[in-house]
Design an enzyme around this catalytic site. Structure first.
Site, PDB file in Angstrom:
ATOM      1  N   SER A   1      -4.145-121.324  49.136  1.00  0.00           N
ATOM      2  CA  SER A   1      -3.081-121.465  47.965  1.00  0.00           C
ATOM      3  C   SER A   1      -2.077-120.481  48.496  1.00  0.00           C
ATOM      4  O   SER A   1      -0.584-120.801  48.184  1.00  0.00           O
ATOM      5  CB  SER A   1      -3.745-121.084  46.705  1.00  0.00           C
ATOM      6  OG  SER A   1      -4.645-121.830  46.366  1.00  0.00           O
TER       7      SER A   1
ATOM      8  N   ARG B   1       2.145-121.813  49.975  1.00  0.00           N
ATOM      9  CA  ARG B   1       3.152-121.092  49.270  1.00  0.00           C
ATOM     10  C   ARG B   1       4.231-120.459  50.101  1.00  0.00           C
ATOM     11  O   ARG B   1       5.317-120.534  50.244  1.00  0.00           O
ATOM     12  CB  ARG B   1       2.992-120.373  48.053  1.00  0.00           C
ATOM     13  CG  ARG B   1       2.517-121.150  47.000  1.00  0.00           C
ATOM     14  CD  ARG B   1       1.543-120.157  46.098  1.00  0.00           C
ATOM     15  NE  ARG B   1       1.431-120.779  44.679  1.00  0.00           N
ATOM     16  CZ  ARG B   1       0.057-121.595  44.355  1.00  0.00           C
ATOM     17  NH1 ARG B   1      -0.438-122.045  45.460  1.00  0.00           N
ATOM     18  NH2 ARG B   1       0.030-122.340  43.203  1.00  0.00           N
TER      19      ARG B   1
ATOM     20  N   GLY C   1      -3.552-132.385  49.252  1.00  0.00           N
ATOM     21  CA  GLY C   1      -2.870-132.535  47.866  1.00  0.00           C
ATOM     22  C   GLY C   1      -1.710-131.642  47.631  1.00  0.00           C
ATOM     23  O   GLY C   1      -0.671-132.006  47.341  1.00  0.00           O
TER      24      GLY C   1
ATOM     25  N   SER D   1      -1.083-130.491  36.555  1.00  0.00           N
ATOM     26  CA  SER D   1      -1.496-129.645  37.608  1.00  0.00           C
ATOM     27  C   SER D   1      -0.435-128.567  37.733  1.00  0.00           C
ATOM     28  O   SER D   1       0.906-128.923  38.062  1.00  0.00           O
ATOM     29  CB  SER D   1      -1.417-130.425  38.963  1.00  0.00           C
ATOM     30  OG  SER D   1      -1.607-129.679  40.042  1.00  0.00           O
TER      31      SER D   1
ATOM     32  N   SER E   1      -3.646-123.381  34.272  1.00  0.00           N
ATOM     33  CA  SER E   1      -3.686-122.630  35.469  1.00  0.00           C
ATOM     34  C   SER E   1      -2.669-121.700  35.666  1.00  0.00           C
ATOM     35  O   SER E   1      -1.767-121.543  36.618  1.00  0.00           O
ATOM     36  CB  SER E   1      -3.745-123.679  36.680  1.00  0.00           C
ATOM     37  OG  SER E   1      -4.656-124.693  36.594  1.00  0.00           O
TER      38      SER E   1
ATOM     39  N   ASP F   1     -10.491-124.519  40.048  1.00  0.00           N
ATOM     40  CA  ASP F   1     -11.117-124.638  41.491  1.00  0.00           C
ATOM     41  C   ASP F   1     -12.708-123.932  41.419  1.00  0.00           C
ATOM     42  O   ASP F   1     -13.115-124.133  42.499  1.00  0.00           O
ATOM     43  CB  ASP F   1     -10.268-124.346  42.600  1.00  0.00           C
ATOM     44  CG  ASP F   1      -9.299-125.183  43.005  1.00  0.00           C
ATOM     45  OD1 ASP F   1      -9.276-126.339  42.455  1.00  0.00           O
ATOM     46  OD2 ASP F   1      -8.304-124.799  43.802  1.00  0.00           O
TER      47      ASP F   1
ATOM     48  N   ARG G   1     -14.891-129.189  48.219  1.00  0.00           N
ATOM     49  CA  ARG G   1     -15.521-128.140  46.997  1.00  0.00           C
ATOM     50  C   ARG G   1     -16.940-128.807  46.771  1.00  0.00           C
ATOM     51  O   ARG G   1     -17.650-127.858  46.284  1.00  0.00           O
ATOM     52  CB  ARG G   1     -14.635-127.736  46.082  1.00  0.00           C
ATOM     53  CG  ARG G   1     -13.438-127.234  46.432  1.00  0.00           C
ATOM     54  CD  ARG G   1     -12.699-126.413  45.532  1.00  0.00           C
ATOM     55  NE  ARG G   1     -11.451-125.942  45.651  1.00  0.00           N
ATOM     56  CZ  ARG G   1     -11.262-125.024  46.516  1.00  0.00           C
ATOM     57  NH1 ARG G   1     -12.173-124.264  47.315  1.00  0.00           N
ATOM     58  NH2 ARG G   1      -9.871-124.476  47.010  1.00  0.00           N
TER      59      ARG G   1
ATOM     60  N   LYS H   1     -10.823-128.896  55.088  1.00  0.00           N
ATOM     61  CA  LYS H   1      -9.860-128.769  54.450  1.00  0.00           C
ATOM     62  C   LYS H   1      -9.444-127.305  53.831  1.00  0.00           C
ATOM     63  O   LYS H   1      -8.271-127.165  53.803  1.00  0.00           O
ATOM     64  CB  LYS H   1     -10.083-129.626  53.230  1.00  0.00           C
ATOM     65  CG  LYS H   1      -8.767-129.847  52.268  1.00  0.00           C
ATOM     66  CD  LYS H   1      -9.221-130.709  51.105  1.00  0.00           C
ATOM     67  CE  LYS H   1      -8.087-130.705  50.138  1.00  0.00           C
ATOM     68  NZ  LYS H   1      -7.057-131.388  50.607  1.00  0.00           N
TER      69      LYS H   1
END
Length: 427
Positions: free
Chosen positions: A26, A30, A88, A163, A191, A307, A382, A407
């Protein structure tokens, strides 16, 4: 390509050792977008080796173009084709990033990626001034992104219960928009920690913002020269918390993790305290220990850490704890329909995950631990890692498509071996 299944076994219910986790996917994704937008002012340190992050880095360095035979039908004229596979986050971030570039591209992904909605973000980018067309199905990739972006407005709204990657994608490009951006979040924000992570990383790179009520404002402004250090992945750490929770005894050390993480999934320390896992931060990392403790918590709100849902739900099921869960609204549009996948796999140990509106309840009344279990992974990293800890309880656990963990956590199986699990290729 044939799927590579493995057999996972574990002698005894004690686990100990040190696990060096990969960088946060994550954070890394970014940071890579920020680095690209900064024109070289910002550098990324401790790059994650997660496949999603590697894919995004290759796209941004303009060295990545995977083209299968069917992809050639998508190309028109001299448009560059970018196929991000199952990544994604890359799909969402690039949908916002690429319209600001001078090159016209077609952005596509795996078969599952072409079933995951992108319409809300495309609509937002169109309102800002981007020219984006759908190649096949309205609202879904592939999309054709044209150059020549001209900003039409600095104020757009976006739903808060979708999302968070849509919101993050817009915030990442905000300071590069000529007029900046005033982003109004409509309704309750799902989130939230992921949005806060984005803003914190932008602030580290010199980009200031204001957040008043439900409006986040970022002016057009330059990036500062700096380095963004990607910390280890708390999502990856969650699987070791799960392993500890299912063990009789556990002593694990995860270097590099801090109590002041930007990652929302660091809340796993609080969630797993319910299962007797103590987290002590010292020596530059976190020590996990297992203590016998009755489980009292009945409701887990996972709205801000979706997640972690598979991890927590599987632990509760394995321990026979009839808990309820909320905040799972986004799980049906992930790498797979994670609700359906959980229901299907948990049924193999006699546990039901019952949907009642926006609340999901476990029924463990018929739970049974088989001698052998086959875990389908549904092309979802996951699912593989959330169910792997069951090897502590189930003598022989077969995991389908073991390579799917690349992944986000390529070294997962090797790390399990170091911790005393036996990982064998299915013959």
């Amino acid at each position: 390509m044939a799927k590579h299944n493995i057999i996972l076994t574990k002698q005894g219910k004690t686990v100990n050792g040190t696990v060096q986790l990969t960088g946060s996917k994550s954070e890394c994704n970014r940071a890579l977008i920020i680095e690209a937008l900064s024109g070289g002012k910002v550098k990324v340190e401790n790059m994650s080796d997660a496949a999603d992050a590697v894919t995004l880095k290759e796209v941004l360095s303009q060295q990545f173009e995977v083209e299968s035979p069917e992809d050639s039908e998508l190309k028109t004229q001299d448009l560059r084709l970018i196929n991000i596979g199952p990544a994604g986050t890359a799909m969402r971030f690039l949908t916002a990033f690429l319209p600001l570039q001078s090159e016209e591209v077609t952005l596509t992904g795996s078969e599952r990626m072409q079933q995951r909605p992108i319409g809300i973000l495309v609509d937002a980018m169109r309102k800002l001034g981007a020219e984006i067309d759908y190649v096949n199905n309205e609202g879904y990739p592939p999309i054709k992104i044209h150059s020549g972006f001209q900003q039409q407005t600095d104020h757009i709204g976006i739903k808060g219960d979708i999302s968070s990657q849509y919101i993050t994608a817009l915030l990442l490009i905000a300071s590069s928009l000529p007029q900046g951006l005033r982003l109004e979040i409509e309704g309750e924000l799902t989130s939230r920690p992921y949005v806060e992570m984005t803003l914190a990383m932008l602030r580290q790179a010199g980009i200031q913002h204001t957040w008043t009520d439900n409006v986040i404002t970022i002016q057009n402004q330059p990036f500062a020269e700096t380095a963004l250090l990607v910390e280890p992945d708390w999502s990856a750490a969650s699987y070791w918390y799960s392993i500890a929770a299912l063990s009789d005894e556990a002593e694990l050390f995860l270097p590099g993790l801090t109590s002041y993480s930007l990652q929302g999934d660091s809340v796993i320390t609080e969630l797993m305290a319910n299962f007797g896992i103590t987290s002590v931060f010292k020596d530059g990392g976190v020590y996990l220990t297992k203590e016998p403790k009755p489980i009292f918590r009945k409701i887990f709100d996972l709205k801000e850490c979706p997640d972690l849902a598979q991890t927590i739900i599987v632990v509760c099921a394995a321990l026979g704890h009839d808990a309820s869960f909320t905040g799972l609204e986004t799980l049906k549009i992930k790498e797979t329909d994670r609700i359906l996948a959980l229901q299907t796999e948990l049924a193999k140990i006699g546990v039901k995950l019952i949907e009642k509106g926006q609340v999901y309840k476990l029924d463990c009344s018929e739970k049974q631990i088989p001698q052998r279990m086959f875990v389908s992974t549904y092309d979802d990293h996951r699912m593989a890692m959330a169910f792997a800890p069951l090897a502590i309880l189930i003598p022989e656990l077969e995991i389908e498509d073991a390579d799917v963990v690349e992944k986000s956590y390529p070294a997962f199986w090797k790390d399990l071996e170091k911790a005393g699990f036996k990982v064998s290729a299915k013959v």
